[in-house]
Design a protein around this motif. Structure first.
Motif, PDB file in Angstrom:
ATOM      1  N   ALA A 188       0.862  -1.182   0.000  1.00 32.77           N
ATOM      2  CA  ALA A 188       0.000   0.000   0.000  1.00 32.77           C
ATOM      3  C   ALA A 188       0.899   1.233   0.000  1.00 32.77           C
ATOM      4  CB  ALA A 188      -0.921  -0.029   1.213  1.00 32.77           C
ATOM      5  N   THR A 189       1.110   1.779  -1.177  1.00 31.82           N
ATOM      6  CA  THR A 189       2.048   2.897  -1.366  1.00 31.82           C
ATOM      7  C   THR A 189       1.414   4.196  -0.868  1.00 31.82           C
ATOM      8  OG1 THR A 189       2.783   1.709  -3.330  1.00 31.82           O
ATOM      9  CG2 THR A 189       3.550   3.977  -3.092  1.00 31.82           C
ATOM     10  N   LYS A 190       2.063   4.839   0.067  1.00 29.04           N
ATOM     11  CA  LYS A 190       1.452   6.006   0.724  1.00 29.04           C
ATOM     12  C   LYS A 190       1.686   7.317  -0.032  1.00 29.04           C
ATOM     13  CE  LYS A 190       0.252   3.252   4.053  1.00 29.04           C
ATOM     14  NZ  LYS A 190      -1.118   2.766   4.139  1.00 29.04           N
ATOM     15  N   VAL A 191       2.822   7.404  -0.743  1.00 31.55           N
ATOM     16  CA  VAL A 191       3.147   8.614  -1.517  1.00 31.55           C
ATOM     17  C   VAL A 191       3.788   8.154  -2.828  1.00 31.55           C
ATOM     18  CG1 VAL A 191       4.482  10.763  -1.568  1.00 31.55           C
ATOM     19  CG2 VAL A 191       3.631   9.906   0.610  1.00 31.55           C
ATOM     20  N   PHE A 192       3.439   8.828  -3.908  1.00 27.00           N
ATOM     21  CA  PHE A 192       4.019   8.489  -5.216  1.00 27.00           C
ATOM     22  C   PHE A 192       4.946   9.603  -5.685  1.00 27.00           C
ATOM     23  CE2 PHE A 192      -0.169   6.423  -5.063  1.00 27.00           C
ATOM     24  CZ  PHE A 192       0.182   5.113  -5.354  1.00 27.00           C
ATOM     25  N   ASP A 193       5.763   9.270  -6.673  1.00 22.89           N
ATOM     26  CA  ASP A 193       6.598  10.258  -7.345  1.00 22.89           C
ATOM     27  C   ASP A 193       5.666  11.062  -8.275  1.00 22.89           C
ATOM     28  OD1 ASP A 193       8.238  11.682  -9.002  1.00 22.89           O
ATOM     29  OD2 ASP A 193       9.659  10.036  -9.344  1.00 22.89           O
ATOM     30  N   ALA A 194       5.381  12.292  -7.894  1.00 18.91           N
ATOM     31  CA  ALA A 194       4.396  13.104  -8.629  1.00 18.91           C
ATOM     32  C   ALA A 194       4.859  13.430 -10.054  1.00 18.91           C
ATOM     33  CB  ALA A 194       4.114  14.390  -7.865  1.00 18.91           C
TER      34      ALA A 194
ATOM     35  N   VAL B  23       8.202   6.437  -4.061  1.00 20.07           N
ATOM     36  CA  VAL B  23       9.376   7.286  -3.859  1.00 20.07           C
ATOM     37  C   VAL B  23      10.317   6.684  -2.818  1.00 20.07           C
ATOM     38  CG1 VAL B  23       8.624   9.567  -4.617  1.00 20.07           C
ATOM     39  CG2 VAL B  23       7.966   8.778  -2.353  1.00 20.07           C
ATOM     40  N   GLN B  24       9.780   5.763  -2.007  1.00 23.24           N
ATOM     41  CA  GLN B  24      10.661   5.097  -1.035  1.00 23.24           C
ATOM     42  C   GLN B  24      10.295   3.623  -0.935  1.00 23.24           C
ATOM     43  OE1 GLN B  24       9.554   7.716   2.223  1.00 23.24           O
ATOM     44  NE2 GLN B  24       8.448   6.030   3.214  1.00 23.24           N
ATOM     45  N   GLU B  25      11.282   2.834  -0.499  1.00 24.39           N
ATOM     46  CA  GLU B  25      11.046   1.401  -0.379  1.00 24.39           C
ATOM     47  C   GLU B  25      10.145   1.135   0.830  1.00 24.39           C
ATOM     48  OE1 GLU B  25      11.635  -0.992  -2.603  1.00 24.39           O
ATOM     49  OE2 GLU B  25      12.272   0.736  -3.789  1.00 24.39           O
ATOM     50  N   PRO B  26       9.255   0.162   0.710  1.00 28.40           N
ATOM     51  CA  PRO B  26       8.341  -0.130   1.829  1.00 28.40           C
ATOM     52  C   PRO B  26       9.046  -0.903   2.940  1.00 28.40           C
ATOM     53  CG  PRO B  26       7.993  -1.683   0.038  1.00 28.40           C
ATOM     54  CD  PRO B  26       9.013  -0.707  -0.454  1.00 28.40           C
ATOM     55  N   ARG B  27       8.418  -0.931   4.110  1.00 27.66           N
ATOM     56  CA  ARG B  27       8.937  -1.790   5.179  1.00 27.66           C
ATOM     57  C   ARG B  27       8.670  -3.248   4.786  1.00 27.66           C
ATOM     58  NH1 ARG B  27       3.929  -1.453   9.537  1.00 27.66           N
ATOM     59  NH2 ARG B  27       2.513  -2.449   8.089  1.00 27.66           N
TER      60      ARG B  27
END
Ligand SMILES: Cc1cc2nc3c(=O)[nH]c(=O)nc-3n(C[C@H](O)[C@H](O)[C@H](O)COP(=O)(O)O)c2cc1C
Length: 235
Positions: free
Chosen positions: A32-38, A217-221
C-alpha cells in the motif's frame, strides 16, 4: 474463441515455475504505497492494461455491478482530499486515481431494469433461460443471502463485487512494476455528495472504494502477514 478468449494455457514445468516466481514477485512487490513520485506518469497503454484486467474480472451472476472513474482533475482531487483521510499522500501525487463505483441497491435488486438489460443485451440469454435466471436470482437475494432487509445490504453486495476488480487491478499493476494503494479511508456520505455535486456520481451508483496508482518514492517496510498455518485450514 471469442473476445480474445484462450482455450488452454499450456506450460511446461520450467515455464510454470518461472511464471509462478514472477507472480509471487509481483505480490511481494505490491504494497500500500502512501506517496508516489508526482513527476512520473504511467504510460496510457499501461493504465489501459490495468483497467482491462478490472473489466475482465468475475462478478456474481456476471452482473458487473461496477464503473471505473479515472479522476485526474487536480482541483476535484484536492476537494476530495478533505473527506478522504486515507489518501492524504496519494491524492496529490498519484499518476492515476481511480474511483470504483458500485451499482445502487435499486439497480441490483432482483427484477430491476439494469438486470434485465444485463440478461438480455449483455449476457444474451434466450427468453426461457432469462425467466429461470430471474427466479434463481430472486431466491438468491431473498432466501439464500437475505439481502432484502436494508438497501445497504444490496449496495454492499454490489460493492463486494467491485473489490474483486480492485484486487485484480492492483495485482496486474504490480506485475508490470506499477505501485498502488487501495483506499476506503473516506467519509462515504461526504465523498458521495461531493462527487454528485461535480456530476461524477449519478443516482445509479454509490462510491465503493478508491485506488491510487503511480510509482513509489521510497522502499516499503518488510511485508507483515500471518503464517500460512494460521490462515489455511485443510479438512
Ligand atoms: C480495502 C482496503 C482499503 C484500504 N484503505 C486504505 C486507505 O484508505 N489508506 C491507506 O493508506 N491504506 C489503505 N489500505 C492499505 C492497507 O492498510 C494495507 O493493504 C495493509 O496494511 C497491508 O499492507 P500492504 O498492502 O502494504 O502489504 C487499504 C487496504 C484495503 C485492502
Amino acid at each position: 474463441m471469442t473476445n480474445h478468449g484462450m482455450t488452454t494455457i499450456a506450460l511446461n514445468e520450467q515455464e510454470k515455475h518461472t511464471r509462478k516466481e514472477q507472480i509471487l514477485e509481483a505480490f511481494r512487490f505490491r504494497h500500500a504505497t502512501k506517496v508516489f513520485d508526482a513527476d512520473r506518469k504511467i504510460p496510457a497503454e499501461d493504465f489501459d492494461f490495468i483497467l482491462e484486467t478490472g473489466r475482465l474480472s468475475p462478478s456474481s451472476f456476471g452482473y458487473e455491478p461496477w464503473k471505473f472513474v479515472v479522476l485526474q482533475n487536480p482541483a476535484i482531487r484536492e476537494e476530495l482530499k478533505a473527506v478522504t483521510w486515507g489518501a492524504q499522500g496519494t491524492l496529490p501525487t498519484a499518476s492515476h486515481f481511480l474511483l470504483i463505483l458500485a451499482r445502487s441497491s435499486e439497480q441490483v435488486r432482483h427484477g430491476s431494469a439494469y438486470l434485465d438489460y444485463m440478461n438480455r443485451e449483455v449476457l444474451k440469454l434466450p427468453e426461457k433461460a432469462e425467466e429461470g435466471r430471474k427466479a434463481m436470482f430472486r431466491d438468491f437475494q431473498v432466501r439464500d443471502f437475505g439481502l432484502m432487509e436494508h438497501p445497504r445490504q444490496l449496495e454492499d453486495w454490489a460493492a463486494k463485487q467491485t473489490y474483486i476488480a480492485l484486487g485484480n487491478m492492483m495485482t496486474s499493476a504490480a506485475q508490470i512494476g506499477i505501485d498502488s494503494c487501495p483506499i476506503e479511508g473516506f467519509h462515504k456520505e461526504k465523498a458521495e455528495a461531493l462527487l454528485r455535486e461535480h456530476g461524477i456520481l449519478g443516482d445509479e451508483f454509490s462510491l465503493s472504494v478508491m485506488a491510487a496508482f503511480g510509482y513509489r518514492v521510497q522502499e516499503p517496510r518488510e511485508k507483515i502477514r500471518r503464517c500460512a498455518d494460521e490462515v489455511v485450514k485443510w479438512v
